[in-house]
Motif scaffolding. Structure first.
Motif, mmCIF file in Angstrom:
data_model
loop_
_atom_site.group_PDB
_atom_site.id
_atom_site.type_symbol
_atom_site.label_atom_id
_atom_site.label_comp_id
_atom_site.label_asym_id
_atom_site.label_seq_id
_atom_site.Cartn_x
_atom_site.Cartn_y
_atom_site.Cartn_z
ATOM 1 N N LEU A 1 0.820 -1.209 0.000
ATOM 2 C CA LEU A 1 0.000 0.000 0.000
ATOM 3 C C LEU A 1 0.851 1.256 0.000
ATOM 4 C CD1 LEU A 1 -2.849 -1.169 2.235
ATOM 5 C CD2 LEU A 1 -3.162 0.259 0.206
ATOM 6 N N LEU A 2 1.918 1.245 0.815
ATOM 7 C CA LEU A 2 2.794 2.411 0.858
ATOM 8 C C LEU A 2 3.407 2.684 -0.499
ATOM 9 C CD1 LEU A 2 4.618 2.180 4.267
ATOM 10 C CD2 LEU A 2 3.322 4.119 3.389
ATOM 11 N N ASN A 3 3.820 1.593 -1.157
ATOM 12 C CA ASN A 3 4.412 1.771 -2.484
ATOM 13 C C ASN A 3 3.398 2.357 -3.455
ATOM 14 O OD1 ASN A 3 6.783 0.829 -1.551
ATOM 15 N ND2 ASN A 3 6.723 -1.145 -2.589
ATOM 16 N N LEU A 4 2.151 1.861 -3.386
ATOM 17 C CA LEU A 4 1.122 2.395 -4.280
ATOM 18 C C LEU A 4 0.837 3.856 -3.953
ATOM 19 C CD1 LEU A 4 -1.465 -0.542 -4.577
ATOM 20 C CD2 LEU A 4 0.580 -0.068 -5.938
ATOM 21 N N ALA B 1 -4.500 7.885 -12.450
ATOM 22 C CA ALA B 1 -4.560 6.444 -12.662
ATOM 23 C C ALA B 1 -5.053 5.760 -11.406
ATOM 24 C CB ALA B 1 -3.176 5.919 -13.031
ATOM 25 N N THR B 2 -5.509 4.531 -11.568
ATOM 26 C CA THR B 2 -5.920 3.732 -10.421
ATOM 27 C C THR B 2 -5.084 2.462 -10.407
ATOM 28 O OG1 THR B 2 -8.161 4.564 -10.551
ATOM 29 C CG2 THR B 2 -7.836 2.518 -9.317
ATOM 30 N N LEU B 3 -4.404 2.210 -9.312
ATOM 31 C CA LEU B 3 -3.646 0.970 -9.143
ATOM 32 C C LEU B 3 -4.430 0.097 -8.168
ATOM 33 C CD1 LEU B 3 -1.536 2.901 -10.379
ATOM 34 C CD2 LEU B 3 0.185 1.739 -8.989
ATOM 35 N N SER B 4 -4.737 -1.119 -8.590
ATOM 36 C CA SER B 4 -5.587 -1.975 -7.759
ATOM 37 C C SER B 4 -4.910 -3.320 -7.544
ATOM 38 C CB SER B 4 -6.932 -2.239 -8.453
ATOM 39 O OG SER B 4 -7.432 -1.049 -9.009
ATOM 40 N N PHE B 5 -5.254 -3.955 -6.440
ATOM 41 C CA PHE B 5 -4.900 -5.367 -6.279
ATOM 42 C C PHE B 5 -6.059 -6.095 -5.635
ATOM 43 C CE2 PHE B 5 -3.097 -3.412 -2.439
ATOM 44 C CZ PHE B 5 -3.542 -4.261 -1.420
ATOM 45 N N HIS C 1 -13.471 -12.376 -3.017
ATOM 46 C CA HIS C 1 -12.338 -11.469 -3.225
ATOM 47 C C HIS C 1 -12.544 -10.130 -2.530
ATOM 48 C CE1 HIS C 1 -12.031 -14.291 -6.675
ATOM 49 N NE2 HIS C 1 -10.736 -14.215 -6.327
ATOM 50 N N VAL C 2 -11.405 -9.545 -2.170
ATOM 51 C CA VAL C 2 -11.426 -8.167 -1.685
ATOM 52 C C VAL C 2 -10.496 -7.382 -2.588
ATOM 53 C CG1 VAL C 2 -9.618 -8.631 0.037
ATOM 54 C CG2 VAL C 2 -11.037 -6.597 0.261
ATOM 55 N N ARG C 3 -10.975 -6.208 -2.991
ATOM 56 C CA ARG C 3 -10.183 -5.424 -3.934
ATOM 57 C C ARG C 3 -9.812 -4.084 -3.263
ATOM 58 N NH1 ARG C 3 -12.672 -4.641 -9.779
ATOM 59 N NH2 ARG C 3 -12.405 -6.908 -9.790
ATOM 60 N N VAL C 4 -8.530 -3.729 -3.392
ATOM 61 C CA VAL C 4 -8.043 -2.456 -2.832
ATOM 62 C C VAL C 4 -7.617 -1.584 -4.006
ATOM 63 C CG1 VAL C 4 -6.344 -1.365 -1.309
ATOM 64 C CG2 VAL C 4 -7.224 -3.650 -0.763
ATOM 65 N N ALA C 5 -8.120 -0.338 -4.036
ATOM 66 C CA ALA C 5 -7.783 0.557 -5.141
ATOM 67 C C ALA C 5 -7.185 1.852 -4.589
ATOM 68 C CB ALA C 5 -9.032 0.872 -5.964
ATOM 69 N N VAL C 6 -6.101 2.304 -5.243
ATOM 70 C CA VAL C 6 -5.495 3.597 -4.893
ATOM 71 C C VAL C 6 -5.663 4.497 -6.111
ATOM 72 C CG1 VAL C 6 -3.383 4.803 -4.237
ATOM 73 C CG2 VAL C 6 -3.846 2.502 -3.347
ATOM 74 N N ALA D 1 -5.442 14.962 -4.699
ATOM 75 C CA ALA D 1 -6.175 14.119 -3.765
ATOM 76 C C ALA D 1 -5.956 12.666 -4.131
ATOM 77 C CB ALA D 1 -7.662 14.450 -3.806
ATOM 78 N N ILE D 2 -5.904 11.849 -3.098
ATOM 79 C CA ILE D 2 -5.794 10.406 -3.327
ATOM 80 C C ILE D 2 -6.941 9.746 -2.592
ATOM 81 C CG2 ILE D 2 -4.482 8.352 -2.663
ATOM 82 C CD1 ILE D 2 -1.969 9.763 -3.371
ATOM 83 N N VAL D 3 -7.610 8.821 -3.278
ATOM 84 C CA VAL D 3 -8.680 8.081 -2.619
ATOM 85 C C VAL D 3 -8.212 6.637 -2.491
ATOM 86 C CG1 VAL D 3 -11.066 7.301 -2.774
ATOM 87 C CG2 VAL D 3 -10.443 9.597 -3.580
ATOM 88 N N VAL D 4 -8.295 6.113 -1.271
ATOM 89 C CA VAL D 4 -7.975 4.698 -1.067
ATOM 90 C C VAL D 4 -9.274 4.003 -0.682
ATOM 91 C CG1 VAL D 4 -6.551 3.070 0.178
ATOM 92 C CG2 VAL D 4 -5.712 5.389 -0.220
ATOM 93 N N SER D 5 -9.640 2.975 -1.437
ATOM 94 C CA SER D 5 -10.913 2.312 -1.124
ATOM 95 C C SER D 5 -10.724 0.800 -1.090
ATOM 96 C CB SER D 5 -11.966 2.685 -2.181
ATOM 97 O OG SER D 5 -11.627 2.075 -3.407
ATOM 98 N N THR D 6 -11.562 0.167 -0.304
ATOM 99 C CA THR D 6 -11.593 -1.306 -0.294
ATOM 100 C C THR D 6 -13.044 -1.722 -0.522
ATOM 101 O OG1 THR D 6 -11.990 -1.412 2.072
ATOM 102 C CG2 THR D 6 -9.690 -1.453 1.370
ATOM 103 N N HIS D 7 -13.210 -2.762 -1.312
ATOM 104 C CA HIS D 7 -14.574 -3.324 -1.441
ATOM 105 C C HIS D 7 -14.468 -4.761 -1.927
ATOM 106 C CE1 HIS D 7 -13.881 -2.398 -5.685
ATOM 107 N NE2 HIS D 7 -14.931 -3.172 -5.980
#
Lengths: 122, 816
Positions: free
Chosen positions: B700-703, B793-797, B732-737, B720-726
């Motif tokens: 997460l820190l790297n993202l 951009a959005t980086l997700s895992f 599955h759980v997806r994390v997006a930065v 602004a940066i939005v960090v979300s989980t859903h």
């Protein structure tokens, strides 16, 4: 022997060494270095098995496989995937008869080719 | 008579108020000679003044001369004066042809009476002038004009040796002659001998003219009364006029002189005016003359003394008024008087000067004209507040200065009341306090600035009186000190509040700083708050020293650097993780790069072996076998290395994804604040996975750092940066930065997670590669895409989570 194998890999020396090995075992070998080559050579030469490296510049091995499987002329040819990384879990297993991790021992590849031939033979 | 006020008093009285100045200062022989000479002259005059048919003179001057001398010399030298009179008396009276014992008797009775008068005056008046005041003059009259002459006449040989039946009359003539001499001559000689002849020439020509007129009038009156031998009484009254005139216009000096002249003139005339005779009794004529002269002299002298006394008190009053006026006028303070309706009735010079106006421009007008309108009502109500109970008040208000500026005055006002207790006038003393007000305002602003700076820096300012032990801080509660308030600050009490592990070091350093010659003090340490919380502080101070170099005071500030310290700590652990991950990634990359050639070598060796004919040289077969074996060994090393590195330290433990994300964002907060980028966390997935919490934080820190870097050129309001989980599905759980940065070039979207792929000038291209290797090790996937709804951009895992875990987690959350 009549059986022709198509090897698609952008790494020149690896591809050539594989070709030598398969020839030594009596297979006829066709070499291609890109996804584009794969489709063309498969249509022209009608190989019995195609070995594809999944990581290639341009269109990847997976895309090449999808192309091959969607083309009527080549759809029946069994595909063997070579992958350098950990096997991506999400790759559609139906595309490939076998998936081998690079580097694979020569025996494993020969075994996979034989298996693929037998599965597609009937 | 235009003589300056202060000189006037002495001029008129003709004598100094200083008793010492009234004393003759001459040597004893000179005094004796003078006394003898004067006595002789007086005695000769006395003898000459005898009327033709009388043995007793109408006027006896020697005694008056002796008394004057006694009054003018210290009592200790009286014997010189009195002894000097003895030979003079014998010499003069020898001419008359009295018997020696009668002459001795005469002398004795003269000296006795004069000594008695002198002693009497000395006892009662001390060294004061007998003509200086009405009271002194009355004493003089009682002793020198009544008691003394009475004594002299009583013990006179003339009285005792007179023919039978004439004794009382002779006594009376003697008495009057002594009395007249003391009245007419002593004052004149006393006053004029003090005054000296200088005084005669100090007046103006007008004065001389007047003196001449008086003298002429006296002469006319004299001629009418004496030589003419007038029968009528009326010229007698004329005689009094010039005497009173002289007394009125020239004071005691004029009065004494004219009286002396008149008496001597009358005495020398030897012709008794008939008009003086009251009764036709023989021998009574001289008594009539004496009484007339005594009466006129007494009247004149009394008037002169009374007038001088009044004049003197008048002058003293004027002097004191002049003095007070001078004080008021030369004051730098402003003085004014005004009516209750603010109309000015008096202003002093300073007041006029201050407002740049003349008296005429100010008197009769309201002083409110000099004040800005805003101050009127306050001043009016303050003036209305004056009463018997509060007759004085001090107030400050603004004023309009002649240069157009507004200044400040402070006024002390005192009310003046009439009999009914109403305020009739108000007296004020004011001063310009504009400079004071300015200083006050500057001070207030400076203090305000200081307070604001304190608030802005959130620093604690301290001021330590090392000698006295006082300690001042700008504490606002946040910096509550554990010491009891009021207890003096010492070297030891400094230590309270310092963290146990830092105390020795801080006190040691402080001791070194105080005992050295340095002025600077600087240290970082931890403080233990009373509630147990630990803060990091950075303290700087300036040590003031006396001339011997001893520390007397230290003033400085203390900053809370806890945030920075915690960030530094986080960065340190982060870089350790990053270093480890980098080594793993490099190793993995090298392994990957070596795999291909190793595989090719193995294939070639295998192919070579297969292609060797059966009868081939065993040497070549051996070579190929060796190549194949070594290749396999190398492959085996890499093969064993790879999974080890790939899955390094991947612990499998339940990880709360939302919390992990929130913790990672907290770690990145300081950095994002520094770059003015807001991070918005929207984590409500409630997902629980199996994995390594630290490694996921690293991802997460790297993202996040990637997102922060991408927005370096983004305008600040859009950063602004939005960090979300859903959870896209149950498994599955997806994390997006999501960032709003420059986005990713389409051709790089695929290999942005590869090692050594970077868009940054100074990047290694490992951050995202490490992220991918960690996510892969967790069996997840990671990808990047450009935002469809704007820049960035959005980086997700995505990771797998057990549905059961998720359910349970939800349950726990809900229950909690």
């Amino acid at each position: 022997l009549d059986a022709r194998i198509l090897i698609v890999d952008d790494d020149h020396s690896l591809r050539r060494s594989l070709a030598r090995l398969l020839r030594a075992h009596g297979y006829g070998v066709i070499e291609g270095e890109s996804a584009k080559d794969a489709l063309r050579l498969a249509r022209e030469q009608a190989p019995v098995v195609i070995v594809i490296d999944l990581l290639m510049p341009g269109r990847s091995g997976v895309e090449a496989a999808i192309d091959l499987k969607t083309d009527a002329a080549t759809a029946h040819i069994p595909l063997i995937a070579l992958t350098a990384s950990q096997m991506p879990l999400e790759i559609d297993r139906t595309l490939f008869a076998q998936t081998l991790a690079k580097p694979c021992p020569p025996g494993a590849l020969l075994q996979a080719i034989e298996l693929a031939q037998r599965q597609s033979a009937p | 008579l235009a003589i300056n006020a202060s000189g006037r008093t002495n001029e008129l009285t003709g004598m100094s108020s200083d008793a010492d100045a009234a004393r003759l200062s001459m040597s004893a022989p000179a005094l004796a000679l003078t006394s003898a000479l004067l006595y002789a002259i007086g005695a000769i005059c006395g003898l000459a003044l005898r009327l033709p048919d009388h043995t007793v003179p109408a006027l006896w001057p020697p005694n008056a001369i002796l008394l004057t001398l006694l009054l003018r010399v210290p009592a200790g030298r009286w014997w010189i004066v009195l002894l000097a009179a003895v030979p003079a008396h014998f010499l003069v009276t020898a001419l008359v042809g009295y018997s020696w014992w009668r002459i001795a008797w005469q002398l004795a009775h003269h000296l006795t009476s004069v000594l008695a008068i002198g002693l009497g005056l000395k006892v009662i008046l001390s060294a004061k002038s007998p003509f200086g005041s009405l009271r002194a003059f009355l004493v003089y009259l009682g002793i020198a004009a009544v008691a003394g002459p009475a004594l002299a006449a009583t013990i006179s040989p003339a009285t005792w040796l007179a023919p039978i039946g004439q004794g009382p009359q002779t006594w009376l003539v003697s008495f009057l002659s002594y009395s007249l001499a003391f009245l007419a001559l002593t004052p004149a000689i006393y006053v004029w001998s003090l005054r000296g002849l200088d005084g005669m020439w100090r007046g103006q020509s007008r004065d001389y003219l007047e003196a001449l007129l008086i003298a002429s009038a006296m002469y006319v009156a004299y001629m009418l009364v004496f030589p003419g031998g007038s029968d009528r009484h009326s010229p007698l009254y004329l005689f009094v006029i010039p005497l009173l005139w002289a007394a009125a216009r020239f004071g005691l000096a004029g009065a004494t002189l004219s009286v002396a002249v008149a008496v001597l003139a009358a005495g020398f005339t030897k012709v008794m005016p008939r008009s003086l005779s009251v009764a036709d009794i023989a021998g009574a004529d001289v008594i009539d003359l004496q009484i007339f002269l005594i009466a006129s002299s007494l009247t004149t002298l009394l008037m002169a003394v009374i007038m001088e006394e009044r004049q003197r008190s008048l002058l003293a009053l004027r002097d004191s008024e002049v003095r007070y006026r001078a004080i008021v006028e030369t004051q730098t303070e402003l003085v004014c008087r005004n009516l209750p309706d603010t109309t000015l009735t008096f202003v002093n010079e300073a007041y006029c000067r201050h407002f740049g106006r003349t008296r005429e421009q100010l008197i009769g007008r309201s002083f409110l004209e000099l004040l800005p309108r805003s101050a009127w009502e306050t001043v009016r109500s303050r003036l209305r507040g004056l009463s018997r109970a509060t007759p004085t008040m001090i107030h400050e208000h603004e004023v309009l200065l002649p240069n157009g500026k507004v200044g400040w005055h402070q006024w002390s006002n005192t009310a003046i009341f009439d009999r009914q207790g109403r305020v009739i006038e108000i007296q004020g003393i004011g001063r310009d306090i504009t400079a004071l007000k300015l200083i006050e305002r500057t001070l207030r602003q400076s203090d305000e600035r200081f307070q604001l700076v304190l608030r802005a820096t959130n620093d604690l300012i301290f001021d330590w009186d090392i000698v006295g032990g006082g300690f001042w801080t700008s504490a606002d509660g946040r910096w509550a000190e554990p010491t009891v308030r009021g207890e003096p600050w010492t070297f030891e009490s400094w230590g309270t509040g310092i963290h146990d592990q830092d105390r020795d070091r801080v006190l040691r350093e402080l001791n070194i700083a105080l005992s050295s010659a340095n002025h600077a003090w600087e240290i970082e340490y931890r403080r233990q708050q009373p509630d147990g919380q630990v803060t990091y502080v950075y303290e700087r101070g300036y040590i003031l020293r006396d001339t011997d170099g001893n520390p007397i005071r230290m003033i400085g500030s203390r900053s809370d650097i806890s945030d920075r310290k915690r960030l530094e700590e986080a960065n340190r652990s982060l870089s350790r993780i990053a270093r480890l991950a980098t080594i793993g990634e490099i190793t993995a990359s090298i392994a990957h790069e070596l795999n291909q050639p190793l595989a090719a070598i193995l294939n070639n060796a295998e192919a070579g072996l297969l292609m060797l004919p059966e009868n081939a040289d065993d040497q070549i077969r051996a070579i190929l076998e060796d190549i194949k074996r070594d290749d396999l060994r190398a492959s085996d090393v890499i093969h064993r290395l790879r999974p080890l590195l790939r899955n390094r330290e991947v612990r499998r433990e339940p990880v709360d994804v939302d919390k992990t994300v929130a913790d990672a964002v907290d770690l990145a907060r300081a950095e994002s604040r520094r770059r003015h980028i807001a991070i918005d966390v929207r984590c409500r997935s409630g997902a629980l996975i199996q994995g390594d919490r630290t490694q996921l934080q690293q991802v997460l820190l790297n993202l996040l750092l990637n997102g922060l870097d991408a927005m370096a050129d983004t305008p600040e309001p859009m950063r602004a940066i939005v960090v979300s989980t859903h959870c896209p599905d149950d498994e599955h759980v997806r994390v997006a930065v999501i960032d709003r940065g420059c986005g990713i070039a389409p051709e790089q979207l695929q290999d942005i997670f590869d090692s050594f792929v970077t868009t940054k000038a100074d990047g290694m291209g490992l951050g995202l590669a490490i992220a991918r290797s960690i996510i892969n090790a967790h069996g997840g996937r990671i990808w990047a895409q450009n935002n469809a709804d704007g820049p960035g951009a959005t980086l997700s895992f995505e990771l797998t989570c057990e549905p059961a875990h998720r359910q349970r987690q939800w349950g726990v959350l809900n229950a909690g």
